[in-house]
Write an enzyme that holds these catalytic residues in place. Structure first.
Site, PDB file in Angstrom:
ATOM      1  N   LYS A  60      -6.667   3.964   9.082  1.00  0.00           N
ATOM      2  CA  LYS A  60      -5.155   4.610   7.678  1.00  0.00           C
ATOM      3  C   LYS A  60      -5.999   6.084   8.203  1.00  0.00           C
ATOM      4  CE  LYS A  60      -3.483   1.161   4.900  1.00  0.00           C
ATOM      5  NZ  LYS A  60      -3.423   1.143   3.528  1.00  0.00           N
ATOM      6  N   SER A 106       1.040  -1.047  -0.013  1.00  0.00           N
ATOM      7  CA  SER A 106      -0.120  -0.200  -0.014  1.00  0.00           C
ATOM      8  C   SER A 106       0.978   1.017   0.441  1.00  0.00           C
ATOM      9  CB  SER A 106      -0.755   0.041   1.057  1.00  0.00           C
ATOM     10  OG  SER A 106      -0.143   0.362   2.078  1.00  0.00           O
TER      11      SER A 106
END
Length: 812
Positions: free
Chosen positions: A742, A699
């Site tokens: 996140k 990611s």
């Protein structure tokens, strides 16, 4: 003898006061006391019994005149009235230390030997034996031969004392302290278990060297006898085998039971109680048949048998397990909502799923309900959710910790053939709950291990499968037990470590971390109140403003859950509790200025301070088992040959993302206005700070790509922008997981804009409302969208040359 001596008074009777008068003894004469089977040596203290009238008269006269006596061994112990011819000619001069008349009329002397004497002639005129004697002094000769014998004798004497079964420990010390060879020979001969004639022979040996030779010879023989006796005793002890010992113990136990009235009658009463308990337990027919079979075995078995306790314990387990299904109370959905709202703040989506679960259980109580698995970082309330479900269903709650379990027997139990066998944790938890329809939480299911004793995760497949667990068979019970009425819940911090077949049996409910605003509400509603009660504080004793809690959240804790936050709040309240206990009048108001004194220096600094506007730095977003976090990607150029250097303890997947990002930048260099020749004469170094922490995953691809574009184009990335997403060599931005965590981490760090993969739009609704309100979201289809949105226009601001060299690397 010694007990009689201690208990008998010293002689002071009337006969002693009105004793007859005898002519005085010559200066070289001694009163002789003849003894049987006793040879007194000089230096020894020895008790002597006297019973003959002549001996009693002699002892009493010596006591009255305070005279010494001569202890002389008679040749024949059977002679009742010895005359001079019946006596040996060498004896020991002795002092009478004590004269005792016992309660039974017997007379005893405690004599201390002084020196040898030899009878020259017996004298007449006294009603007891009197003899003219020659006192024999002890020669003090120390030749090398005598010294050698002295050392050997002392060593043998100590060895003999150690072999004696009941020798006092002080005796060896006495032997070691003797310095005279003659005294050592006499002392050793005195305590040796040898014939009186042999002792008399040693007594008559005046020469020290010859006397020590005789003692050494006799002592060597005695030591050999003692050694053999010790070996025979040990062999005899070993020969008493286990069966003989068991038979002896059984007989003793039977005797004790008969004395206590616990014999056959007590066992019969015990068997009757067990039979009654089996009938009342409500077992299924198969289980009851097994229990009665074991009961019949127990009745035929002696109580002392080793297997008796095992069978009795097995029956106790069968009897105490809840075989009958209790009457279930109806589930009140409104009350369940109230309980969930009381116990947990927010978590609306999760509460809605739990209410759906409870509604299905209410409408189909005998249906096969799914196994709920709460997944999230530590401290977000997974276990307390299970407790709330139990409260809402009005059922018993029991927790089974699976962290670190690596033995299949911990789930299925041990077979009864093993000593100390027990059922597995599942059956033990059911017995503890006392209910067959309890709510059982299997905690930390992601931390199951696999060892040499099997795979406990595989054993859980049957437990958590509604199609199989109605006939769960524990190895210890060896009979089926129905687990279908138990409400199973599981918890985990991450799904990756849960085996696929086991994960397939569970419905995953994700509990991501909390935002700062949510933590503030949780602290205000639950944590402060709980810590006030835990620390003995009453409402109104302490005032804790929201600003103080925010300060603790921002600078003293960094977690997805609220455990550390509760600990820090508790520490602050304990400081106030100390002041109240010392007499300070409340209420005590805690301010933000007090935190550094109470909690110490701030443990965390704001991530905003780490962000900088220089080329080659991009802010990424990462997911960790304890929540989300921001990640800084730093890139620089150094003179070289076009290599890519990666540091920061990166995993294989993350290294591949960096290589893919560099290839993509090189491929699209012309599009971004980058001179391709800059790659040829320089090495690219990509570093991710916090190098001690392992990092992996795809990611960070977008962030690495943006750091490299920023470096090579000398344009900065907006320092209020963070990004996440996987990239492909075609320039596509692919979706990633952990979007809510996140974004929450970005919001906590003060990020104003977050770039996410466009294919993650489905996760937008999971993002907390306050984060969605404060953050601008940019959805990326391709990497070109990221460059257009995040890369600043214009040139780099001027800075000091040294700083440029440090941040960007030297140009070739």
């Amino acid at each position: 003898m010694s007990a009689e001596l201690r208990g008998a008074p010293a002689s002071d009777d009337t006969s002693a006061r009105t004793a007859p008068t005898y002519p005085p003894l010559p200066a070289d004469a001694l009163i002789i006391v003849p003894v049987r089977n006793v040879a007194l040596f000089p230096g020894m203290v020895f008790p002597i019994s006297v019973g003959r009238p002549k001996s009693i008269a002699a002892a009493q006269q010596a006591v009255r005149d305070q005279k010494q006596v001569g202890i002389l061994l008679q040749r024949d112990a059977d002679t009742a009235d010895p005359v001079p011819i019946d006596m040996h000619r060498v004896g020991t001069v002795a002092n009478i230390a004590r004269y005792v008349t016992a309660q039974d009329g017997s007379h005893h002397l405690v004599c201390q030997g002084e020196q040898r004497f030899q009878v020259m002639e017996f004298l007449e005129g006294w009603p007891f034996l009197v003899a003219k004697v020659l006192r024999i002094p002890e020669a003090d000769v120390r030749t090398p031969e005598i010294e050698a014998r002295f050392v050997a004798l002392k060593a043998q004497a100590v060895e003999a004392i150690e072999l004696l079964p009941q020798a006092p420990p002080e005796m060896a010390n006495v032997v070691q302290s003797i310095e005279s060879p003659g005294q050592l020979a006499d002392f050793t001969a005195g305590y040796m278990d040898i014939k009186p004639s042999e002792k008399q022979e040693i007594l008559e040996t005046i020469d020290v060297s010859a006397r020590m030779d005789k003692v050494l010879k006799l002592l060597a023989q005695r030591i050999e006898v003692l050694r053999l006796s010790q070996e025979i005793g040990q062999k005899t002890k070993v020969a008493l085998d286990e069966r003989q010992r068991e038979a002896l113990l059984r007989e003793q136990m039977a005797t004790i039971q008969r004395q206590l009235g616990e014999g056959e009658e007590g066992k019969a009463a015990e068997m009757a109680e067990l039979d009654k308990a089996i009938a009342k337990a409500g077992m299924p027919k198969e289980v009851e048949d097994q229990a009665r079979k074991e009961l019949r075995r127990l009745q035929r078995m002696p109580e002392a048998a080793g297997e008796y306790g095992m069978v009795r314990t097995y029956l106790d387990w069968l009897i105490e397990l809840p075989w009958q299904i209790p009457e279930e109370s109806a589930i009140d959905i409104k009350d369940a909502r109230r309980i969930l709202d009381e116990d947990h703040y927010d978590l609306d989506k999760i509460k809605r799923r739990i209410i759906e679960y409870l509604a299905v259980r209410k409408l189909a109580p005998h249906g096969k309900a799914p196994i709920l698995c709460f997944v999230g970082p530590p401290g977000v309330g997974k276990t307390s959710l299970g407790q709330s479900i139990a409260r809402a269903m009005n059922r018993k709650f029991v927790r089974v910790s699976l962290g670190g379990v690596h033995d299949e027997a911990e789930i299925r139990g041990h077979r009864r053939t093993y000593i100390g066998a027990l059922p597995g944790n599942i059956i033990q938890a059911i017995r503890k709950a006392g209910s067959r329809n309890c709510v059982m939480m299997l905690d930390e299911i992601d931390k199951l291990g696999t060892g040499i004793h099997g795979d406990p995760g595989a054993a859980l497949l049957e437990v958590l499968d509604p199609e199989q667990n109605n006939t769960f068979r524990d190895n210890y019970l060896a009979v089926p037990f129905d687990l279908s009425r138990i409400v199973f819940l599981t918890t985990a911090n991450m799904l990756d470590t849960i085996p696929g077949p086991l994960r397939d049996r569970m419905e995953v409910i994700s509990l991501p971390g909390y935002t700062a605003a949510e933590k503030l509400q949780i602290a205000r509603r639950y944590l402060v109140k709980r810590q006030m009660e835990a620390n003995g504080l009453k409402p109104g004793d302490v005032e804790l403003d929201d600003d103080v809690i925010r300060e603790i959240i921002q600078f003293y804790t960094r977690e997805a859950g609220v455990r550390s936050l509760e600990r820090e709040i508790g520490q602050a309240l304990r400081n106030a509790a100390v002041r109240i206990a010392e007499g300070t009048q409340g209420p005590i108001k805690l301010a933000t200025s007090d935190l550094q004194t109470i909690l110490g220096a701030p443990r965390f600094e704001s991530e905003v301070a780490m962000r900088t506007s220089v080329p080659g730095v991009a802010t990424g977003l990462a997911w960790t088992p304890v929540g989300g976090d921001i990640l800084f990607i730093e890139a620089t150029r150094i003179p070289g040959s076009g290599r890519l250097i990666l540091t920061g303890q990166l995993g294989e997947v993350m290294k591949e993302s960096a290589q893919a990002a560099l290839s993509l930048v090189k491929n699209r260099a012309a599009v971004f206005g980058i001179d391709v020749t800059r790659f040829e004469k320089a090495d690219i170094h990509v570093h991710v700070p916090a190098g001690a922490i392992p990092k992996d995953g795809p990611s960070a691809g977008v962030a690495m790509f943006m750091a490299l574009v920023s470096l090579m184009s000398e344009r900065t990335v907006n320092n209020e922008t963070a990004m996440t997403g996987e990239i492909s060599l075609r320039g596509l931005v692919l979706p990633v997981g952990g979007i809510k965590e996140k974004v929450v981490a970005a919001h906590r760090a003060g990020i104003k804009r977050v770039m996410l993969p466009a294919r993650n739009r489905k996760d937008f609704d999971d993002i907390p409302e306050d984060a969605r309100k404060d953050i601008e979201f940019v959805w990326l289809e391709r990497v070109d969208d990221a460059v257009a949105s995040a890369l600043e226009h214009g040139t780099v601001p001027e800075v000091e040359p040294s700083k440029v060299q440090r941040l960007m690397g030297a140009e070739s």
